[in-house]
Design a protein around this motif. Structure first.
Motif, mmCIF file in Angstrom:
data_model
loop_
_atom_site.group_PDB
_atom_site.id
_atom_site.type_symbol
_atom_site.label_atom_id
_atom_site.label_comp_id
_atom_site.label_asym_id
_atom_site.label_seq_id
_atom_site.Cartn_x
_atom_site.Cartn_y
_atom_site.Cartn_z
ATOM 1 N N THR A 1 0.980 -1.060 0.071
ATOM 2 C CA THR A 1 0.093 -0.083 -0.015
ATOM 3 C C THR A 1 1.008 1.127 0.231
ATOM 4 O O THR A 1 1.994 1.277 0.103
ATOM 5 C CB THR A 1 -0.844 0.001 1.235
ATOM 6 O OG1 THR A 1 -0.154 0.104 2.473
ATOM 7 C CG2 THR A 1 -1.770 -1.313 1.307
ATOM 8 N N LEU B 1 -1.961 6.562 5.041
ATOM 9 C CA LEU B 1 -3.198 6.292 5.762
ATOM 10 C C LEU B 1 -4.173 7.636 5.769
ATOM 11 O O LEU B 1 -3.650 8.597 6.139
ATOM 12 C CB LEU B 1 -3.027 5.475 6.917
ATOM 13 C CG LEU B 1 -2.279 4.249 6.960
ATOM 14 C CD1 LEU B 1 -1.753 3.626 8.222
ATOM 15 C CD2 LEU B 1 -3.340 3.120 6.374
ATOM 16 N N ALA C 1 -10.528 7.137 8.768
ATOM 17 C CA ALA C 1 -11.878 6.920 8.374
ATOM 18 C C ALA C 1 -12.933 7.309 9.424
ATOM 19 O O ALA C 1 -14.150 7.699 9.168
ATOM 20 C CB ALA C 1 -12.290 5.615 7.770
ATOM 21 N N ARG D 1 -14.835 -3.865 9.477
ATOM 22 C CA ARG D 1 -14.864 -3.172 8.255
ATOM 23 C C ARG D 1 -13.733 -3.004 7.536
ATOM 24 O O ARG D 1 -13.386 -2.402 6.393
ATOM 25 C CB ARG D 1 -15.150 -1.373 8.436
ATOM 26 C CG ARG D 1 -16.533 -1.405 9.360
ATOM 27 C CD ARG D 1 -16.640 0.199 9.772
ATOM 28 N NE ARG D 1 -17.512 0.225 10.732
ATOM 29 C CZ ARG D 1 -17.746 1.610 11.303
ATOM 30 N NH1 ARG D 1 -16.843 2.424 11.275
ATOM 31 N NH2 ARG D 1 -18.400 1.512 12.630
ATOM 32 N N HIS E 1 -10.605 -2.013 8.591
ATOM 33 C CA HIS E 1 -9.948 -0.916 8.642
ATOM 34 C C HIS E 1 -8.693 -1.358 9.759
ATOM 35 O O HIS E 1 -8.863 -2.365 10.502
ATOM 36 C CB HIS E 1 -10.536 0.057 9.378
ATOM 37 C CG HIS E 1 -11.589 0.543 8.464
ATOM 38 N ND1 HIS E 1 -12.731 1.618 9.039
ATOM 39 C CD2 HIS E 1 -11.977 0.588 7.241
ATOM 40 C CE1 HIS E 1 -13.521 1.869 7.895
ATOM 41 N NE2 HIS E 1 -13.134 1.204 6.804
ATOM 42 N N THR E 2 -7.713 -0.455 9.807
ATOM 43 C CA THR E 2 -6.738 -0.550 10.700
ATOM 44 C C THR E 2 -7.157 -0.047 12.046
ATOM 45 O O THR E 2 -7.343 1.259 11.939
ATOM 46 C CB THR E 2 -5.471 -0.024 10.365
ATOM 47 O OG1 THR E 2 -4.902 -0.740 8.932
ATOM 48 C CG2 THR E 2 -4.401 -0.090 11.162
ATOM 49 N N THR F 1 -7.886 3.796 6.804
ATOM 50 C CA THR F 1 -7.682 3.078 5.757
ATOM 51 C C THR F 1 -6.595 3.446 4.803
ATOM 52 O O THR F 1 -6.026 4.614 4.962
ATOM 53 C CB THR F 1 -9.152 3.269 4.823
ATOM 54 O OG1 THR F 1 -8.995 4.748 4.484
ATOM 55 C CG2 THR F 1 -10.004 2.935 5.497
ATOM 56 N N ASP F 2 -6.072 2.568 4.045
ATOM 57 C CA ASP F 2 -4.855 2.666 3.142
ATOM 58 C C ASP F 2 -5.421 2.114 1.732
ATOM 59 O O ASP F 2 -6.241 1.424 1.481
ATOM 60 C CB ASP F 2 -3.835 1.835 3.522
ATOM 61 C CG ASP F 2 -2.521 2.490 2.890
ATOM 62 O OD1 ASP F 2 -2.357 3.650 2.133
ATOM 63 O OD2 ASP F 2 -1.352 1.909 3.378
ATOM 64 N N SER F 3 -4.745 2.605 0.489
ATOM 65 C CA SER F 3 -5.066 2.201 -0.787
ATOM 66 C C SER F 3 -3.871 1.396 -1.124
ATOM 67 O O SER F 3 -2.248 1.693 -1.213
ATOM 68 C CB SER F 3 -5.183 3.331 -1.639
ATOM 69 O OG SER F 3 -4.289 4.415 -1.564
ATOM 70 N N ALA G 1 -7.607 -5.670 8.120
ATOM 71 C CA ALA G 1 -7.129 -4.956 7.062
ATOM 72 C C ALA G 1 -6.170 -5.712 6.127
ATOM 73 O O ALA G 1 -6.132 -5.310 5.015
ATOM 74 C CB ALA G 1 -6.415 -3.747 7.678
ATOM 75 N N SER H 1 -8.016 -8.121 3.836
ATOM 76 C CA SER H 1 -8.639 -7.513 2.729
ATOM 77 C C SER H 1 -7.775 -7.118 1.753
ATOM 78 O O SER H 1 -7.986 -7.223 0.268
ATOM 79 C CB SER H 1 -9.156 -5.948 3.122
ATOM 80 O OG SER H 1 -9.896 -5.155 2.148
#
Length: 829
Positions: free
Chosen positions: A518, A522, A525, A612, A614-615, A632-634, A663, A666
């Motif tokens: 990623t 971050l 969220a 969800r 999320h971290t 969240t990260d992308s 996370a 995902s």
């Protein structure tokens, strides 16, 4: 300050008693020369940690000053090997200055404060080393040298390249002289001229003697010293034996001619002269090709020579060597950036492809960092210097690349072992060839003893000289040098040759998640505060994590600062790798980090965040939950294509991360990585253990057969943070993702200057390409030497190599090896 005073005030050097030395070695032509250099230096008790390179013409080692001086080591090398040595100082702050008087007076006189060493280089040049944090480069020139300050000397080329260029020029001049002396001999020997044998032979004798003394003469002390001091029989000895045999036989034949009893074979002065000339041509072409190859991948050549200094609104163009801390410089459109810095005004797009591999220009504006050697676009930038030209990204990368070139992979040991036996074997074959042809001449062809011996000598001379160990010796180092440079140009820095040798056999690639797969950027969220005074909770949290660089803490910190939160003073702040951070504020213990460390995994609010994907980032005050954040990260855009490419090549892909399970799973799902290859909430020790388990699990025979994988796994770990250091060290090949400016801190085997996962594929591709070229070089060396020796020995009765053309062997054998390496520059990676 005098040199004696410096020694007295340098306690670290006095305590260690060791000095790091880099020497440019002139005169090495083949692997035997490098072996001789190694043997010579290993006999010196004060020398340790020795590294040498034939292609770079360099030796690097440490000298124990309690056992001997650097000058003593240099004199020993020159006395026992005939090599020329020049010490290189290319790290740190140094200047070459022109002085008006005697440079020795500057060495012995008072030095400006901050100058650490002064040495005389030439009759009017001194070499000055200084502490750039105490005194700047311009101040070194202006202060404390007496009434007439020195001037900056003309820029010298990279010392290693300069030494190589000198050697090439010297060999070139000697080759030209040999050609000039040889052509008349060939004309007198081969042209249909009137019969004046004694006159022509006398001229040939004179010219051949000049060639033998002045051109071939330097081979004699080199061969003898190698035999006496290093106990080596090397290539120069073959040249000495073969050319001497041809020359002496011709002199004896000339004596018989003058006495009126000419031998049936006559003289063949053209053999000895043409032999020497062709050997010199081969050495010149080989040396030139090696030098051009090294120059073509020299990272230091990216350093620009001038900079535009901005002082009090005035712009002055200066030599970039005169930049010093505190300077501000201007970068004009379409010009190269002189050194690392931070933009303070202006905007532009900068091409960083030569250093980072990033093909698209990078936008720069105020507070952006710029890298030395990159090329500015259409805008103008005003930059504040952060690193000096002698210690910027270019010099750091160049140093790392040089270390890779100096290191030797295990396969080099095989080449060195073969080359060490090569010359003795050839000498043995020469004796056998001579004996066989004498026997054949007398017993089969019914020749007289003298005729048979004469013909046998021609075969023996040819065998001696046509075989060449240089191709074997260059098979590995030439490829390593070019591969290291080519990879560096594409943003891949190999720090050791071993990683080039094994990366193509990679069976497992283990990725860290945050900052690797990623972006590591971050965003918050969700956030929930669990105590009544929300503002106080925010202030306490920011005071704790405000200076922490970890991506999770940095994201939360940035979010709080954007809303105008001010942090409370916090003391005893400690970062715990794989856990979080803790400190104290007004008697309260503050902790922030992952939910497992804070024992909040069962908390309903934490479960909600994890569900969800999320971290989760938690904050406690005296052990009581105070806040929970979901971040969240992308994914990096090339993450999926990289993983798919690795899997298509039969390489197993894994994720091992300290992040929360949701996370991590995902990300694994998006990348189609099997969940059995995924580990979450992993501490640095857990990452190390995971890699150890992979290394201890042999690859199944079926996989080994179809994919040609070794039984022993080769594990590559790819990470970006300090918490990945243990895993990077444990893996067979550790790959560090880097943003492109501070590469010196990485302890990995490979550094990716461009923050792109495609570099992982590049690491494997460079390794695979290098091994293929090395394999080709070994095969070519074997095939050439086999057929060359057979042809020279007369094994193919109707076809043989004439002795006078045997000197072409060095050229024919070495050029394909060099070409195979150089062609990598245009290969697709």
């Amino acid at each position: 300050m005098s040199s004696d005073a410096v020694k007295a005030t340098d306690p670290e050097k006095a305590l260690s008693g060791k000095e790091h030395v880099i020497l440019a070695i002139s005169g090495m032509t083949c692997t035997g020369c490098e072996t001789k250099l190694q043997r010579t230096l290993t006999t010196v008790a004060s020398v340790s940690r020795l590294k040498t390179s034939l292609v770079l013409a360099r030796a690097e080692f440490e000298v124990d000053l309690s056992s001997g001086s650097v000058d003593d080591v240099i004199k020993h090398i020159q006395r026992t090997t005939e090599f020329k040595c020049e010490r290189i100082t290319n790290i740190g702050s140094v200047l070459d200055l022109l002085v008006s008087g005697n440079p020795v007076d500057c060495v012995k006189g008072e030095w400006p404060l901050g100058v650490t060493e002064v040495t005389a280089v030439d009759k009017n040049v001194i070499h000055v080393a200084f502490d750039a944090k105490v005194i700047g480069a311009r101040d070194v020139i202006d202060k404390g040298w007496g009434e007439t300050p020195p001037k900056l000397a003309p820029l010298r080329a990279d010392p290693s390249l300069e030494a190589g260029s000198k050697h090439v020029r010297h060999v070139g001049y000697m080759t030209l002289l040999s050609i000039i002396l040889t052509i008349p001999v060939l004309v007198l020997s081969w042209a249909p001229l009137p019969k004046r044998e004694i006159a022509y032979s006398s001229a040939c004798l004179a010219l051949a003697t000049l060639v033998q003394v002045f051109i071939a003469g330097p081979f004699y002390p080199t061969a003898l010293k190698s035999l006496i001091f290093s106990r080596m029989v090397e290539m120069d000895l073959l040249i000495v034996l073969s050319t001497s045999a041809a020359y002496i036989f011709s002199v004896v034949s000339f004596g018989y001619l003058v006495a009126g009893q000419p031998l049936p074979t006559g003289e063949f002065f053209e053999t000895s002269t043409l032999l020497v000339t062709l050997i010199m041509v081969g050495r010149y072409v080989g040396a030139l090709a090696r030098q051009k190859a090294v120059e073509s991948i020299s990272v230091r050549s990216l350093q620009t020579s001038t900079a535009t200094l901005v002082e009090a609104g005035t712009e002055t163009e200066i030599d970039s060597r005169l930049l010093q801390y505190g300077d501000v410089f201007k970068v004009a459109p379409d010009s190269r950036i002189p050194t690392d810095g931070t933009v303070i005004s202006g905007s532009s797009e900068v091409d960083e492809s030569m250093l980072t591999g990033e093909s698209s220009p990078v936008e720069k504006h105020a507070k952006s960092t710029v890298i030395a050697g990159s090329i500015n676009g259409s805008g103008t930038l005003v930059v504040r210097l952060t690193r000096l030209p002698g210690d910027n990204s270019i010099s750091t990368i160049a140093g790392m690349v040089d270390q890779a070139k100096l290191s030797k992979p295990k396969i080099q040991d095989i080449a060195d072992r073969v080359a060490s036996y090569f010359v003795p074997v050839v000498v043995g074959l020469t004796i056998v060839t001579f004996a066989i042809w004498v026997a054949v001449g007398v017993a089969v062809r019914k020749q007289s003893g003298s005729d048979a011996t004469t013909e046998a000598i021609t075969y023996a001379i040819t065998v001696l000289i046509v075989s060449c160990p240089c191709a074997i010796g260059l098979a590995v180092p030439m490829v390593i040098v070019i591969a290291s440079g080519v990879a560096a140009e594409r943003g891949i820095i190999f720090k050791s040759a071993d990683s080039i040798e094994v990366a193509y056999k990679t069976s497992h690639v283990v990725f860290d998640k945050t900052g690797t797969l990623t972006w590591g950027k971050l965003t918050v969220a969700t956030e929930e505060y669990l105590q009544d005074d929300v503002d106080l909770t925010k202030a306490r949290l920011l005071g704790l994590i405000g200076s922490i660089k970890h991506p999770v803490a940095a994201a939360v910190s940035a979010s709080l600062k954007e809303r105008g939160v001010s942090g409370l003073a916090t003391s005893d702040v400690k970062t715990l790798a794989g856990k979080g951070v803790e400190g104290t504020s007004r008697g309260l213990v503050l902790c922030a980090g992952n939910s497992r460390w804070l024992k909040l995994s069962g908390n309903e609010r934490v479960k909600s965040v994890l569900s969800r994907g999320h971290t989760a980032f938690c904050f406690t005050v005296d052990g009581s939950p105070a806040a929970v954040f979901g971040l969240t990260d992308s994914l990096r855009p090339d993450a999926l294509s990289t993983v798919e490419k690795l899997q298509s090549e039969g390489i197993a892909v894994h994720i091992v991360s300290g992040d929360d399970e949701g996370a991590v799973n995902s990300i694994a799902s998006q990348l189609r990585i099997p969940l059995e290859n995924v580990r979450s909430r992993a501490s640095p020790a857990d990452k190390q253990s995971y890699i150890q388990d992979l290394l201890a699990t042999p690859i199944p025979a079926r996989s080994q057969f179809f994919h040609r994988k070794p039984t022993q796994p080769v594990v590559m770990f790819v990470g970006d943070g300090t918490n990945d250091a243990v895993a990077l060290a444990q893996a067979t090949v550790g790959v560090h993702m880097n943003e492109g400016t501070d590469v010196a801190q990485s302890a990995a085997d490979v550094v990716l200057m461009r923050p792109s996962l495609a570099g992982v594929l590049g690491v494997v591709a460079v390794s695979r390409m290098s091994i293929r070229r090395i394999a080709f070089n070994f095969v070519w060396s074997f095939v050439y030497n086999l057929f060359a020796v057979l042809l020279a020995a007369g094994a193919f009765v109707r076809a043989r190599i004439p002795p006078e053309f045997a000197g072409l062997g060095e050229l024919v054998s070495v050029l394909p090896v060099i070409a195979a390496a150089v062609l990598m520059r245009w290969a697709r990676i």
